[in-house]
Design an enzyme around this catalytic site. Structure first.
Site, mmCIF file in Angstrom:
data_model
loop_
_atom_site.group_PDB
_atom_site.id
_atom_site.type_symbol
_atom_site.label_atom_id
_atom_site.label_comp_id
_atom_site.label_asym_id
_atom_site.label_seq_id
_atom_site.Cartn_x
_atom_site.Cartn_y
_atom_site.Cartn_z
ATOM 1 N N TYR A 142 43.604 38.662 47.282
ATOM 2 C CA TYR A 142 42.263 39.165 46.987
ATOM 3 C C TYR A 142 42.367 40.101 45.794
ATOM 4 C CZ TYR A 142 37.652 41.317 47.936
ATOM 5 O OH TYR A 142 36.361 41.792 47.860
ATOM 6 N N LYS A 170 41.105 34.968 46.338
ATOM 7 C CA LYS A 170 39.701 35.366 46.330
ATOM 8 C C LYS A 170 39.489 36.202 45.077
ATOM 9 C CE LYS A 170 36.255 38.109 48.820
ATOM 10 N NZ LYS A 170 36.016 39.061 49.937
#
EC number: 4.3.3.7
Length: 299
Positions: A142, A170
């Protein structure tokens, strides 16, 4: 069993980063979490991320995180991916959370770039590698430098992609050029972590979304993705334009705050926020109503 994963979309394509419902006295609301999880999967989500920042992970205990994963897996784990957020700025703590999530039945891990301490890129490589080594679960990186303070540079992403269990990223960096290079060179499955850029990221090869607005507009996000992947780019752009007021309104304030406000107005489990987050005032709530209504969401 959760839905079948593919290399291009190992966690499905439309996921929502779920809030953590609390009771009015501030305790964890496990029944509410199960109800909300079922509602979101019924709406069309392939997966849910729990214990992420949208789940107020900085203010939930390790025990609460464990209870939440177990509850959501019990509710929807046979028909949706349950991804457990295990990101901290302490590698040892993240490893403990990763092993706990694996024991609790999670299907994958979300690991945010360590925040505040601003580690060098070599530190990021060692941090994420240690987490990926700690369990047999697939890992989604992320990258959100606006919150963590440090970006995942392209070379770092490419290095991390060599790990067999690091399968996705992400992306909330807001840099389509950097995303293009990193996506192409790493071969990772790419997920939009910035709802305003869902469609632009699809255009450079993203697999899908890890959304906040998915709490309210999962069917529309699914329609956008299906239109784009089906070759109807004009329809996808039309849906994107129609959702712009939703994207804007949901992020005028911190996303957990607006999401819990909207869910409460819809009669869905949400509950209060834990400090330092605070509720919207009446004027901001009315502005949120108007923003959402402009995007077709009526509370």
């Amino acid at each position: 069993m959760a839905p079948t994963s593919t290399p291009k979309a190992p966690f499905g394509r439309v996921l929502t980063a779920m809030v953590t419902p609390f009771t009015m006295d501030g305790a964890l609301d496990l029944a509410g979490a199960q109800q909300l999880a079922a509602h979101l999967v019924d709406a069309g989500n392939d997966g849910l991320v729990v214990n992420g920042t949208t789940g107020e992970s900085p203010t939930t205990s390790d025990t609460e995180k464990d209870q939440l994963v177990r509850a959501v897996v019990e509710a929807v784990g046979d028909r949706a991916f349950v991804i457990a957020g295990v990101g901290t700025n302490d590698t040892r703590h993240s490893i403990e959370l990763a092993r706990q999530a694996e024991r609790s039945g999670a299907h994958g891990l979300l690991t945010v770039t360590p925040y505040y301490s601003k580690p060098p890129q070599e530190g990021l490589v060692r941090h994420f590698t240690a987490i990926a080594d700690a369990t047999d679960l697939p890992v989604m990186l992320y990258d959100i430098p606006g919150r963590s303070g440090v970006p995942l540079e392209t070379e770092t992403i490419v290095r991390l992609a060599e790990h067999p269990r690091i399968v996705a990223n992400k992306d909330a960096k807001g840099d389509l050029g950097a995303a293009s290079w990193a996506l192409g060179r790493s071969g990772l499955a790419w997920y939009s972590g910035d709802d305003m850029l869902n469609l632009p990221l699809l255009s450079i090869g993203a697999a899908g979304f890890v959304s906040v607005v998915g709490h309210l507009v999962t069917p529309e996000l699914r329609a956008l993705l299906d239109a784009y992947t089906g070759g109807d780019v004009a329809k996808a752009a039309e849906i994107h334009q129609r959702l712009l007021p939703v994207f804007t309104g949901m992020f005028r304030a911190q996303g957990v705050i607006t999401t819990k406000t909207a869910l409460a107005l819809r009669g869905l489990p949400a509950g209060p926020l834990r400090l330092p987050l605070t509720e919207l005032d009446a004027d901001a709530t009315e502005r949120l109503r108007k923003d959402l209504a402009a995007g077709g969401v009526h509370l």
